[in-house]
Motif scaffolding. Structure first.
Motif, PDB file in Angstrom:
ATOM      1  N   ILE A   2      -2.626  20.275  -1.722  1.00  0.00           N
ATOM      2  CA  ILE A   2      -1.797  19.113  -1.400  1.00  0.00           C
ATOM      3  C   ILE A   2      -2.733  17.934  -1.121  1.00  0.00           C
ATOM      4  CG2 ILE A   2       0.103  18.233   0.008  1.00  0.00           C
ATOM      5  CD1 ILE A   2       0.745  21.131   0.761  1.00  0.00           C
ATOM      6  N   LYS A   3      -3.299  17.415  -2.210  1.00  0.00           N
ATOM      7  CA  LYS A   3      -4.176  16.244  -2.097  1.00  0.00           C
ATOM      8  C   LYS A   3      -3.305  15.011  -1.970  1.00  0.00           C
ATOM      9  CE  LYS A   3      -7.753  15.725  -4.683  1.00  0.00           C
ATOM     10  NZ  LYS A   3      -8.584  15.563  -5.901  1.00  0.00           N
ATOM     11  N   GLN A   4      -3.517  14.242  -0.914  1.00  0.00           N
ATOM     12  CA  GLN A   4      -2.700  13.061  -0.659  1.00  0.00           C
ATOM     13  C   GLN A   4      -3.505  11.799  -0.954  1.00  0.00           C
ATOM     14  OE1 GLN A   4      -0.166  15.301   2.866  1.00  0.00           O
ATOM     15  NE2 GLN A   4      -0.411  13.099   2.940  1.00  0.00           N
ATOM     16  N   ASP A   5      -3.066  11.061  -1.953  1.00  0.00           N
ATOM     17  CA  ASP A   5      -3.784   9.863  -2.386  1.00  0.00           C
ATOM     18  C   ASP A   5      -3.085   8.582  -1.912  1.00  0.00           C
ATOM     19  OD1 ASP A   5      -5.614  11.458  -3.614  1.00  0.00           O
ATOM     20  OD2 ASP A   5      -5.365  10.608  -5.621  1.00  0.00           O
ATOM     21  N   ALA A   6      -3.892   7.570  -1.729  1.00  0.00           N
ATOM     22  CA  ALA A   6      -3.398   6.237  -1.372  1.00  0.00           C
ATOM     23  C   ALA A   6      -3.901   5.242  -2.399  1.00  0.00           C
ATOM     24  CB  ALA A   6      -3.891   5.846   0.025  1.00  0.00           C
TER      25      ALA A   6
ATOM     26  N   VAL B 248       0.866  -1.180   0.000  1.00  0.00           N
ATOM     27  CA  VAL B 248       0.000   0.000   0.000  1.00  0.00           C
ATOM     28  C   VAL B 248       0.901   1.228   0.000  1.00  0.00           C
ATOM     29  CG1 VAL B 248      -1.713   1.347   1.302  1.00  0.00           C
ATOM     30  CG2 VAL B 248      -1.899  -1.152   1.191  1.00  0.00           C
ATOM     31  N   PHE B 249       0.497   2.260  -0.727  1.00  0.00           N
ATOM     32  CA  PHE B 249       1.278   3.495  -0.825  1.00  0.00           C
ATOM     33  C   PHE B 249       0.411   4.669  -0.381  1.00  0.00           C
ATOM     34  CE2 PHE B 249       3.507   6.527  -4.049  1.00  0.00           C
ATOM     35  CZ  PHE B 249       4.270   7.083  -3.022  1.00  0.00           C
ATOM     36  N   LEU B 250       0.863   5.381   0.650  1.00  0.00           N
ATOM     37  CA  LEU B 250       0.215   6.611   1.105  1.00  0.00           C
ATOM     38  C   LEU B 250       1.118   7.763   0.696  1.00  0.00           C
ATOM     39  CD1 LEU B 250      -1.322   4.467   2.771  1.00  0.00           C
ATOM     40  CD2 LEU B 250      -1.287   6.046   4.693  1.00  0.00           C
ATOM     41  N   ALA B 251       0.787   8.406  -0.406  1.00  0.00           N
ATOM     42  CA  ALA B 251       1.635   9.450  -0.976  1.00  0.00           C
ATOM     43  C   ALA B 251       1.305  10.825  -0.391  1.00  0.00           C
ATOM     44  CB  ALA B 251       1.466   9.477  -2.495  1.00  0.00           C
ATOM     45  N   ALA B 252       2.173  11.787  -0.703  1.00  0.00           N
ATOM     46  CA  ALA B 252       1.942  13.169  -0.256  1.00  0.00           C
ATOM     47  C   ALA B 252       1.356  14.015  -1.377  1.00  0.00           C
ATOM     48  CB  ALA B 252       3.250  13.783   0.245  1.00  0.00           C
ATOM     49  N   ASP B 253       0.992  13.366  -2.484  1.00  0.00           N
ATOM     50  CA  ASP B 253       0.344  14.081  -3.582  1.00  0.00           C
ATOM     51  C   ASP B 253      -0.670  13.154  -4.237  1.00  0.00           C
ATOM     52  OD1 ASP B 253       1.803  12.262  -5.089  1.00  0.00           O
ATOM     53  OD2 ASP B 253       3.084  13.747  -6.053  1.00  0.00           O
ATOM     54  N   ASP B 254      -1.299  13.641  -5.280  1.00  0.00           N
ATOM     55  CA  ASP B 254      -2.227  12.780  -6.025  1.00  0.00           C
ATOM     56  C   ASP B 254      -1.674  12.387  -7.384  1.00  0.00           C
ATOM     57  OD1 ASP B 254      -2.397  15.329  -7.049  1.00  0.00           O
ATOM     58  OD2 ASP B 254      -4.588  15.369  -7.190  1.00  0.00           O
ATOM     59  N   THR B 255      -0.633  13.100  -7.852  1.00  0.00           N
ATOM     60  CA  THR B 255      -0.100  12.833  -9.182  1.00  0.00           C
ATOM     61  C   THR B 255       0.748  11.553  -9.235  1.00  0.00           C
ATOM     62  OG1 THR B 255       1.772  14.310  -8.730  1.00  0.00           O
ATOM     63  CG2 THR B 255      -0.113  15.256  -9.873  1.00  0.00           C
TER      64      THR B 255
ATOM     65  N   LEU C 124      -8.855   3.352   6.561  1.00  0.00           N
ATOM     66  CA  LEU C 124      -8.499   4.760   6.360  1.00  0.00           C
ATOM     67  C   LEU C 124      -9.700   5.594   5.911  1.00  0.00           C
ATOM     68  CD1 LEU C 124      -5.023   4.386   4.617  1.00  0.00           C
ATOM     69  CD2 LEU C 124      -5.455   5.420   6.856  1.00  0.00           C
ATOM     70  N   LYS C 125     -10.694   4.930   5.336  1.00  0.00           N
ATOM     71  CA  LYS C 125     -11.904   5.624   4.886  1.00  0.00           C
ATOM     72  C   LYS C 125     -12.946   5.736   5.998  1.00  0.00           C
ATOM     73  CE  LYS C 125     -11.409   3.919   0.118  1.00  0.00           C
ATOM     74  NZ  LYS C 125     -11.982   3.043  -0.922  1.00  0.00           N
ATOM     75  N   GLY C 126     -12.688   5.096   7.115  1.00  0.00           N
ATOM     76  CA  GLY C 126     -13.655   5.047   8.200  1.00  0.00           C
ATOM     77  C   GLY C 126     -13.567   6.220   9.166  1.00  0.00           C
ATOM     78  N   PRO C 127     -14.567   6.364  10.036  1.00  0.00           N
ATOM     79  CA  PRO C 127     -14.652   7.503  10.954  1.00  0.00           C
ATOM     80  C   PRO C 127     -13.549   7.558  12.006  1.00  0.00           C
ATOM     81  CG  PRO C 127     -16.339   5.859  11.458  1.00  0.00           C
ATOM     82  CD  PRO C 127     -15.724   5.458  10.160  1.00  0.00           C
TER      83      PRO C 127
ATOM     84  N   ARG D 219      -7.435   3.612  -5.791  1.00  0.00           N
ATOM     85  CA  ARG D 219      -6.892   4.937  -5.448  1.00  0.00           C
ATOM     86  C   ARG D 219      -7.974   5.845  -4.867  1.00  0.00           C
ATOM     87  NH1 ARG D 219      -5.786   9.846  -8.448  1.00  0.00           N
ATOM     88  NH2 ARG D 219      -6.547   8.865 -10.363  1.00  0.00           N
ATOM     89  N   PHE D 220      -7.633   6.560  -3.802  1.00  0.00           N
ATOM     90  CA  PHE D 220      -8.553   7.536  -3.203  1.00  0.00           C
ATOM     91  C   PHE D 220      -7.750   8.581  -2.429  1.00  0.00           C
ATOM     92  CE2 PHE D 220      -7.578   4.766   0.229  1.00  0.00           C
ATOM     93  CZ  PHE D 220      -7.785   5.463   1.409  1.00  0.00           C
ATOM     94  N   THR D 221      -8.361   9.725  -2.156  1.00  0.00           N
ATOM     95  CA  THR D 221      -7.713  10.779  -1.382  1.00  0.00           C
ATOM     96  C   THR D 221      -7.986  10.539   0.095  1.00  0.00           C
ATOM     97  OG1 THR D 221      -7.970  12.375  -3.184  1.00  0.00           O
ATOM     98  CG2 THR D 221      -7.568  13.272  -0.977  1.00  0.00           C
ATOM     99  N   TYR D 222      -6.930  10.311   0.865  1.00  0.00           N
ATOM    100  CA  TYR D 222      -7.105  10.017   2.292  1.00  0.00           C
ATOM    101  C   TYR D 222      -6.927  11.255   3.165  1.00  0.00           C
ATOM    102  CZ  TYR D 222      -1.963   9.929   2.651  1.00  0.00           C
ATOM    103  OH  TYR D 222      -0.619  10.263   2.619  1.00  0.00           O
ATOM    104  N   ALA D 223      -6.300  12.311   2.607  1.00  0.00           N
ATOM    105  CA  ALA D 223      -6.098  13.544   3.381  1.00  0.00           C
ATOM    106  C   ALA D 223      -5.726  14.680   2.437  1.00  0.00           C
ATOM    107  CB  ALA D 223      -4.992  13.356   4.417  1.00  0.00           C
ATOM    108  N   VAL D 224      -6.004  15.900   2.876  1.00  0.00           N
ATOM    109  CA  VAL D 224      -5.546  17.101   2.169  1.00  0.00           C
ATOM    110  C   VAL D 224      -4.650  17.855   3.142  1.00  0.00           C
ATOM    111  CG1 VAL D 224      -6.199  19.237   0.999  1.00  0.00           C
ATOM    112  CG2 VAL D 224      -7.652  17.207   0.797  1.00  0.00           C
ATOM    113  N   GLY D 225      -3.385  18.015   2.752  1.00  0.00           N
ATOM    114  CA  GLY D 225      -2.385  18.569   3.663  1.00  0.00           C
ATOM    115  C   GLY D 225      -2.378  20.084   3.728  1.00  0.00           C
ATOM    116  N   THR D 226      -1.791  20.597   4.797  1.00  0.00           N
ATOM    117  CA  THR D 226      -1.634  22.031   5.014  1.00  0.00           C
ATOM    118  C   THR D 226      -0.167  22.341   5.251  1.00  0.00           C
ATOM    119  OG1 THR D 226      -3.837  22.182   6.007  1.00  0.00           O
ATOM    120  CG2 THR D 226      -2.324  23.992   6.451  1.00  0.00           C
ATOM    121  N   LEU D 227       0.310  23.380   4.602  1.00  0.00           N
ATOM    122  CA  LEU D 227       1.701  23.820   4.731  1.00  0.00           C
ATOM    123  C   LEU D 227       1.802  24.879   5.832  1.00  0.00           C
ATOM    124  CD1 LEU D 227       4.503  23.497   3.234  1.00  0.00           C
ATOM    125  CD2 LEU D 227       3.861  25.552   1.945  1.00  0.00           C
ATOM    126  N   ALA D 228       2.897  24.853   6.576  1.00  0.00           N
ATOM    127  CA  ALA D 228       3.114  25.849   7.635  1.00  0.00           C
ATOM    128  C   ALA D 228       4.547  26.365   7.581  1.00  0.00           C
ATOM    129  CB  ALA D 228       2.831  25.243   9.004  1.00  0.00           C
TER     130      ALA D 228
END
Length: 252
Positions: free
Chosen positions: A213-217, A76-83, A236-239, A99-108
């Motif tokens: 920063i859409k992160q896909d798995a 399984v691959f949890l990437a930091a992007d969607d591309t 990962l898709k669960g509550p 493939r699905f988006t598991y998180a959208v990241g925020t930069l600080a």
């Protein structure tokens, strides 16, 4: 005691061990470095709730892509992007439809020093610092986002000689945390817990200053027959996982 009893007990134990072995599998996961803390928290719940064990490796998305193409045993691959996941999917390296988006990241923009970074990021424009840490923009999506912010603020040339580049977002964070750079662009998840910045001072970069920063798995081909791989993606898709992911400053 009946002579059948020991035989029955042994048969029951063998059946239990067979079922338990089939149920409790291990999944090898390549995890983008920014997602280290959340996946470590999720892994404990995942193992407790499903019996499956998650074995994670952490690094830059671009580096993982190269390793996967060279036969690394990730399932399984949890990437930091969607591309990057989309590219692996198009090249036939993943289970179709996984493939699905598991998180959208925020930069600080972050400093380990209290009060060093203001709430609007003016410290960046004032340019009084000696070193600015970012992740390698060619391998790490958060590093790419950092360069987009500098471009948008017209600070690329002014900060060029001050950039300290980490191989991934973890190393970019470490440069700042150890004082080798006064400030740097990091993933909010690295410094954020339960609704607030937990250390130092930071400017949460507006999403309008960089591409999302859409992160896909996705499930890689090596994991297509592993029940634990499918179970992890479902988890990962669960509550329960969603609550953990949000607690680290990500959007779902």
């Amino acid at each position: 005691m009946s002579k059948c009893a020991p035989r029955f007990a042994l048969a029951a134990l063998a059946a239990f061990m067979t079922v338990n072995s089939a149920w409790a599998d291990e999944v090898q996961v390549a995890v983008a470095a920014n997602f280290t803390a959340p996946i470590q928290a999720i892994a404990k719940d995942f193992e407790k709730d499903t019996g499956h064990k998650l074995v994670a490796a952490y690094g830059a998305t671009g580096q993982f892509y190269a390793q996967i193409k060279n036969g690394a045993p990730f399932e399984v691959f949890l990437a930091a992007d969607d591309t990057t996941p989309a590219k692996l999917e198009s090249e036939g390296d993943s289970v179709k439809g996984s493939r699905f988006t598991y998180a959208v990241g925020t930069l600080a923009l972050w400093s380990a020093k209290e009060g060093y970074v203001d709430a609007k990021g003016e410290v960046l424009k004032q340019n009084q610092f000696k070193h600015l840490s970012i992740a390698n923009p060619k391998a790490a999506p958060y590093g790419l986002a950092a360069t987009q912010v500098l471009d948008k603020l017209k600070l690329t040339e002014a900060t060029k000689a001050k950039i300290v580049e980490g191989q991934n977002i973890t190393q970019a964070y470490q440069f700042v945390s150890t004082g080798n750079a006064e400030l740097g662009f990091v993933a909010l998840s690295q410094i954020y817990k339960d609704g607030k910045v937990s250390q130092g001072s930071a400017w949460i970069v507006p999403a309008s200053l960089h591409e999302p920063i859409k992160q896909d798995a996705l499930i890689l081909n090596k994991g297509k027959d592993n029940p634990a791989a499918k179970a992890l993606v479902d988890y990962l898709k669960g509550p329960k996982a969603a609550a953990v992911i949000k607690s680290y400053g990500y959007e779902i």
